[in-house]
Motif scaffolding. Structure first.
Motif: not given
Length: 485
Positions: A155-161
């Motif tokens: 979830a964090i990686n998707d949002a930052v990505g």
């Protein structure tokens, strides 16, 4: 060597413990060594009601104590302080990010945003940066822990990505910046001596230990919701394992190195939940004595629940299912309130197949390589030699690569190396998203099983953890390095 170009280093959490102990001291050392472009600036960001003068006073009081043994060069310190600006920023106020953008308008070169904050703030900060156009021509550094499990990490990686491209994202693991880890790569891939031996035919077992004497200190609230498996194994220990076990990359560019690490992580033998008790040991420290001082039990530490089932110790037996390492056990171990502060990698080579020199030449561990990461950074090769005098009596001797004695240049601290790599755009020593996902996938069965089972095994503070960790190695005819000595 100076950084390639001008930069602006924006430090979120600029008054926090990590900034004071690690980040600003590392930037100071790089500045003193002439490794930062003269035009480079540091912009600290925090919520504290300070002006620049007040923040610099805070830095003077809290950073100097954490500078390396060489101490402070007052002239260099004064010019380093001149680089620093301060911006008060409330993450909940969009206008504050406009103020940050305005403060950066006159700065040239690459922008680095270092998020020395809790992971819950990563996504709000990234969205706020994008809202004022600060995600262009920028690099963002994310500290661990990046999530609580695979789902939250994604979830964090998707949002930052959505805001930063993968090549803009630097997921930091400071163990990858340590000098002996770099020298392990040099030792393996720069010398013909070790490569023929670095495989299942010649390696009996490998141990990787990160042990701490400290307890949870003031981090009880954080640690009780995290535990040693998430805090240390999923990142530091699995990253070190992948460096030890990786195939030679075709070059040292960032994706070549990280591709090989990823292959190791994907080759980790999945752990069947029914076998976890055989290959995984978790413990929790009770009251004990360390270096003559009584220390409390984990459950009585500030911020920790009195009935906590959080592990402060983990030992694992890991296998890699590929041609190079099939059948070789990797033993990983980490814990708090242990008998010593040490981080090391121990490669135990197989004994000779037949000895005309007596039984000592056939004992396990007669030949081993010990890579010490802390407290002193050395690489030591153990072998057998004849004792002086009559008869063919063998004794263990060692060859040392003591960096501080051989090289006149001072060793670069891990954070210093990694911050310079961020500024210069070098990604090889940072964790790629697919590496992180592979690590989370491997540890999740253990997390799930432990969440559903009873409490960790107790161990007294000042010892080397639960006896079950030693028993696990004994089943394979070996022991932890300190037990043999």
């Amino acid at each position: 060597m100076q950084t390639d170009s001008s930069f602006t280093f924006v430090l979120f959490g600029g008054t926090g413990d990590l900034s004071m102990r690690k980040i600003l001291p590392a930037l100071y050392e790089a500045h003193r060594a002439g490794m930062l472009a003269a035009s480079g600036k540091i912009v600290a960001v925090a919520r504290h009601e300070e002006d620049r003068a007040g923040y610099l006073q805070w830095v003077n009081e809290h950073v100097k104590a954490h500078v390396a043994k060489s101490g402070i060069d007052e002239n260099a310190w004064a010019s380093f302080i001149d680089r620093i600006e301060y911006v008060k920023l409330d993450l909940g106020k969009a206008e504050d990010f406009v103020k940050l953008r305005d403060a950066l308008q006159d700065q040239s070169g690459t922008r680095v945003f270092y998020l020395a904050t809790g992971p819950s703030l990563f996504v709000p900060i990234c969205h706020a940066l994008a809202s004022v156009g600060l995600n262009e021509n920028a690099r963002i550094v994310l500290e661990k822990p990046l999530g609580y499990d695979l789902r939250s990490s994604n979830a964090i990686n998707d949002a930052v990505g959505e805001i930063f491209a993968e090549e803009q994202i630097y997921r930091i693991d400071h163990y990858l910046g340590k000098e002996p880890v770099q020298n392990l790569l040099a030792l393996r891939f720069g010398n013909a001596l070790f490569e023929p031996l670095w495989r299942r035919e010649w390696v009996e077992s490998i141990q990787i230990t990160i042990a701490e004497e400290l307890g949870v200190e003031a981090r009880g609230d954080f640690y009780d919701n995290t535990g040693a498996l998430r805090d240390m194994v999923q990142n530091h220990l699995l990253q070190l394992l992948s460096i030890v076990a990786m195939e030679p990359p075709h070059s040292m560019d960032s994706d070549s190195v990280r591709d090989e690490k990823l292959r190791v992580l994907r080759a980790l033998k999945p752990i069947d939940p029914r076998d976890i008790s055989k290959v995984a040991v978790r413990g929790q420290y009770h009251a004990g004595v360390i270096r003559g001082t009584s220390v409390p039990a984990y459950a009585t530490e500030h911020g920790v629940k009195t009935d906590s089932a959080t592990e402060t110790f983990v030992a694992l037996k890991v296998e890699i299912e590929n041609w190079r390492w099939a059948g070789v056990p990797f033993f990983l171990r980490t814990g708090k309130r242990l008998a010593d502060r040490v981080a090391e990698i121990v490669v135990n080579f197989r004994a000779v197949p037949h000895s005309a020199l007596g039984a000592s030449a056939l004992r396990a561990g007669a030949n081993r390589l010990v890579i010490r990461l802390q407290p002193n950074e050395t690489i030591r090769l153990y072998c057998l030699a004849k004792k002086p005098g009559e008869g063919m009596n063998l004794s263990s001797v060692h060859l040392d690569l003591a960096f501080d004695q051989f090289f006149k240049e001072g060793q670069m601290e891990a954070y210093q190396r990694l911050l310079l790599d961020v500024i210069n755009g070098r990604l090889a020593l940072f964790v790629r998203r697919d590496e992180q996902e592979a690590a989370w996938k491997w540890v999740e069965p253990i997390l799930n099983e432990w969440a559903a089972s009873g409490k960790p095994k107790p161990y007294a503070a000042g010892t080397w953890g639960p006896a079950a960790a030693s028993a696990m190695l004994a089943q394979h005819g070996t022991c932890w390095l300190e037990e043999e000595n």
